[in-house]
Design an enzyme around this catalytic site. Structure first.
Site, PDB file in Angstrom:
ATOM      1  N   GLN A  98     -74.611  28.743 -21.478  1.00  0.00           N
ATOM      2  CA  GLN A  98     -73.238  28.812 -21.985  1.00  0.00           C
ATOM      3  C   GLN A  98     -73.070  27.779 -23.099  1.00  0.00           C
ATOM      4  OE1 GLN A  98     -69.506  27.281 -20.234  1.00  0.00           O
ATOM      5  NE2 GLN A  98     -68.780  29.393 -20.278  1.00  0.00           N
ATOM      6  N   TYR A 179     -61.147  25.472 -24.978  1.00  0.00           N
ATOM      7  CA  TYR A 179     -62.113  24.783 -25.838  1.00  0.00           C
ATOM      8  C   TYR A 179     -62.089  25.423 -27.240  1.00  0.00           C
ATOM      9  CZ  TYR A 179     -63.043  22.592 -21.454  1.00  0.00           C
ATOM     10  OH  TYR A 179     -62.864  21.900 -20.286  1.00  0.00           O
ATOM     11  N   ARG A 226     -67.253  34.691 -23.163  1.00  0.00           N
ATOM     12  CA  ARG A 226     -66.316  34.471 -22.046  1.00  0.00           C
ATOM     13  C   ARG A 226     -64.928  34.195 -22.610  1.00  0.00           C
ATOM     14  NH1 ARG A 226     -65.825  30.229 -16.861  1.00  0.00           N
ATOM     15  NH2 ARG A 226     -65.814  31.969 -15.422  1.00  0.00           N
ATOM     16  N   GLY A 313     -67.779  30.639  -8.729  1.00  0.00           N
ATOM     17  CA  GLY A 313     -67.892  29.245  -9.126  1.00  0.00           C
ATOM     18  C   GLY A 313     -68.074  28.320  -7.943  1.00  0.00           C
TER      19      GLY A 313
HETATM   20  C1  LIG Z   1     -66.931  21.859 -11.295  1.00  0.00           C
HETATM   21  C2  LIG Z   1     -66.527  22.966 -12.211  1.00  0.00           C
HETATM   22  C3  LIG Z   1     -66.958  22.959 -13.526  1.00  0.00           C
HETATM   23  C4  LIG Z   1     -66.628  24.023 -14.398  1.00  0.00           C
HETATM   24  N1  LIG Z   1     -67.147  24.029 -15.655  1.00  0.00           N
HETATM   25  C5  LIG Z   1     -67.002  25.150 -16.435  1.00  0.00           C
HETATM   26  C6  LIG Z   1     -67.744  25.282 -17.656  1.00  0.00           C
HETATM   27  O1  LIG Z   1     -68.543  24.423 -18.054  1.00  0.00           O
HETATM   28  N2  LIG Z   1     -67.549  26.425 -18.360  1.00  0.00           N
HETATM   29  C7  LIG Z   1     -66.690  27.427 -17.944  1.00  0.00           C
HETATM   30  O2  LIG Z   1     -66.562  28.444 -18.627  1.00  0.00           O
HETATM   31  N3  LIG Z   1     -65.995  27.314 -16.788  1.00  0.00           N
HETATM   32  C8  LIG Z   1     -66.168  26.226 -16.007  1.00  0.00           C
HETATM   33  N4  LIG Z   1     -65.532  26.164 -14.784  1.00  0.00           N
HETATM   34  C9  LIG Z   1     -64.730  27.309 -14.304  1.00  0.00           C
HETATM   35  C10 LIG Z   1     -65.580  28.217 -13.417  1.00  0.00           C
HETATM   36  O3  LIG Z   1     -66.575  28.902 -14.176  1.00  0.00           O
HETATM   37  C11 LIG Z   1     -64.694  29.264 -12.687  1.00  0.00           C
HETATM   38  O4  LIG Z   1     -64.023  30.017 -13.670  1.00  0.00           O
HETATM   39  C12 LIG Z   1     -63.688  28.653 -11.737  1.00  0.00           C
HETATM   40  O5  LIG Z   1     -64.338  27.737 -10.863  1.00  0.00           O
HETATM   41  C13 LIG Z   1     -62.966  29.729 -10.883  1.00  0.00           C
HETATM   42  O6  LIG Z   1     -63.889  30.491 -10.125  1.00  0.00           O
HETATM   43  P1  LIG Z   1     -64.085  30.271  -8.532  1.00  0.00           P
HETATM   44  O7  LIG Z   1     -62.810  30.631  -7.869  1.00  0.00           O
HETATM   45  O8  LIG Z   1     -65.200  31.189  -8.133  1.00  0.00           O
HETATM   46  O9  LIG Z   1     -64.456  28.821  -8.342  1.00  0.00           O
HETATM   47  C14 LIG Z   1     -65.819  25.101 -13.917  1.00  0.00           C
HETATM   48  C15 LIG Z   1     -65.352  25.066 -12.595  1.00  0.00           C
HETATM   49  C16 LIG Z   1     -65.706  24.035 -11.743  1.00  0.00           C
HETATM   50  C17 LIG Z   1     -65.246  24.083 -10.305  1.00  0.00           C
END
Ligand SMILES: Cc1cc2nc3c(=O)[nH]c(=O)nc-3n(C[C@H](O)[C@H](O)[C@H](O)COP(=O)(O)O)c2cc1C
Length: 354
Positions: A98, A179, A226, A313
């Site tokens: 990514q 971002y 994304r 996530g």
């Molecule tokens: C610790 C953490 C770091 C994340 N870093 C990014 C990232 O670098 N890039 C991104 O697009 N989303 C990032 N996200 C968002 C996740 O990709 C995801 O959209 C979010 O956790 C919701 O999904 P979930 O309900 O399955 O956790 C991050 C989420 C968490 C929890």
């Protein structure tokens, strides 16, 4: 009816299932934005995902927004990622990088040589961010000149070439969560009056140009985007997002991209997801809005055709064998937010499998 445990083809590879590790910043890179053996172990533990999407990786020095995040702009970074991708491939996994340029979400204290964060317009985000020196207010970013916007597009293409050289199966461009790409899309952060700002057809231009430049560099079948329409995270305002994202998808549909990845910030975002799903002729990866972390209850979204692949996530962070646990509807290890960002193996590679 398609099940999440059926294969799907992306970027010339057959993925063993339709479950993806969502991109997650974990801030455990070594000095110089270098992925370590521990990073390789973390991803390899999760190789039973059909697709691993890496944490956000900065395509350039100025694109770094948080401490200890990895890059893909130096020879050393490429060599380090090669160890990660080799290890994931040896375990039967597939991994996309990514590319995340954080734009105004950053801080001068994270950047060398007196650099300051850059953005479409000189508009500071409200709030604070975590730096190596504690919490700090966001600063007013430097507005990119037209020539610098072009150079930034080229930085993404170069980083994408580096990603392929490092063995990644493809590249996902981070156009979500406030971002840089999202900052161009949203009127609150993009106050430009040149061809990169103003009406929606101009605000989508940066996203479209980055997608096209990366597709030209590494092949459209290895390029993905994304998006998170309407997401207010990182102080984004998008009053009427759907037409903007429809205009964006219109421009990139037909290029033959690997996939479009939609992150829903709230249940009301589903209508836009469904509209974009209908419009986009390629694969749709969905990170759905759910109550709490996305779990097995989301699998019906593959079965009913809402999406082709689902991204998980927090639960995948805490359960390295998540596909197996989804199949049995749990039980799950609980994610520990205190170890999400930075630190060592604790809360990173020590979550148990069953
Ligand atoms: C610790 C953490 C770091 C994340 N870093 C990014 C990232 O670098 N890039 C991104 O697009 N989303 C990032 N996200 C968002 C996740 O990709 C995801 O959209 C979010 O956790 C919701 O999904 P979930 O309900 O399955 O956790 C991050 C989420 C968490 C929890």
């Amino acid at each position: 009816m398609t099940s999440a445990f059926e294969p799907v083809r992306i970027a010339g590879s057959t993925l063993s299932n339709r479950i993806a590790l969502a991109p997650m910043t974990r801030s455990r890179a070594a000095e110089g934005g270098i992925a370590t053996a521990l990073v390789a172990e973390y991803y390899t533990q999760r190789a039973s995902a059909g697709l691993i999407i890496s944490e956000g990786i900065q395509p350039s020095v100025v694109g770094q927004g948080y401490p200890f995040t990895p890059g893909l702009h130096s020879t050393e970074q490429v060599a380090a990622w090669r160890e990660v991708t080799d290890s994931v491939h040896a375990a039967g996994g597939r991994i996309f990088a990514q590319l995340m340029h954080s734009g105004r979400i950053g801080h001068p204290s994270l950047l060398p040589d007196g650099l300051v964060p850059v953005a479409p317009s000189a508009v500071a985000a409200q709030g604070q961010l975590f730096t190596g020196e504690g919490m700090k207010d966001f600063v007013t970013p430097q507005e990119l000149t037209g020539a610098e916007v072009r150079a930034t597009v080229a930085d993404y293409a170069e980083a994408a070439r580096n990603a392929v050289e490092a063995g990644f199966d493809g590249v996902e461009l981070h156009g979500a969560n406030g971002y840089l790409i999202h900052q161009f899309l949203a009127p609150g952060t993009n106050r430009r009056t040149d061809e990169w700002g103003g009406p929606a057809e101009n605000r989508i231009r940066f996203a479209v140009e980055v997608v096209k430049a990366v597709a030209a560099a590494i092949g459209a079948e290895r390029t993905a985007l994304r998006i998170s329409p309407g997401n207010t995270y990182n102080d984004i305002t998008e009053p009427d997002p759907q037409p903007v994202y429809e205009a964006l998808v219109k421009e990139i549909d037909g290029l033959g991209l690997a996939y479009l990845h939609v992150l829903e910030h709230a249940p009301e975002a589903r209508a836009t997801t469904l509209a974009l799903r209908k419009q986009f002729s390629g694969l749709l990866v969905l990170n759905p809005a759910t109550e709490g972390p996305t779990d097995h209850r989301a699998l019906t979204l593959i079965e009913d055709g809402t999406a082709d692949v689902l991204a998980f996530g927090a639960l995948f962070l805490a359960n390295p064998d998540l596909p197996d646990r989804l199949r049995t509807e749990g039980p799950y290890n609980t994610p520990d937010p205190t170890t999400f960002f930075g630190g060592d193996a604790r809360g990173y590679t020590d979550y148990p499998t069953r």
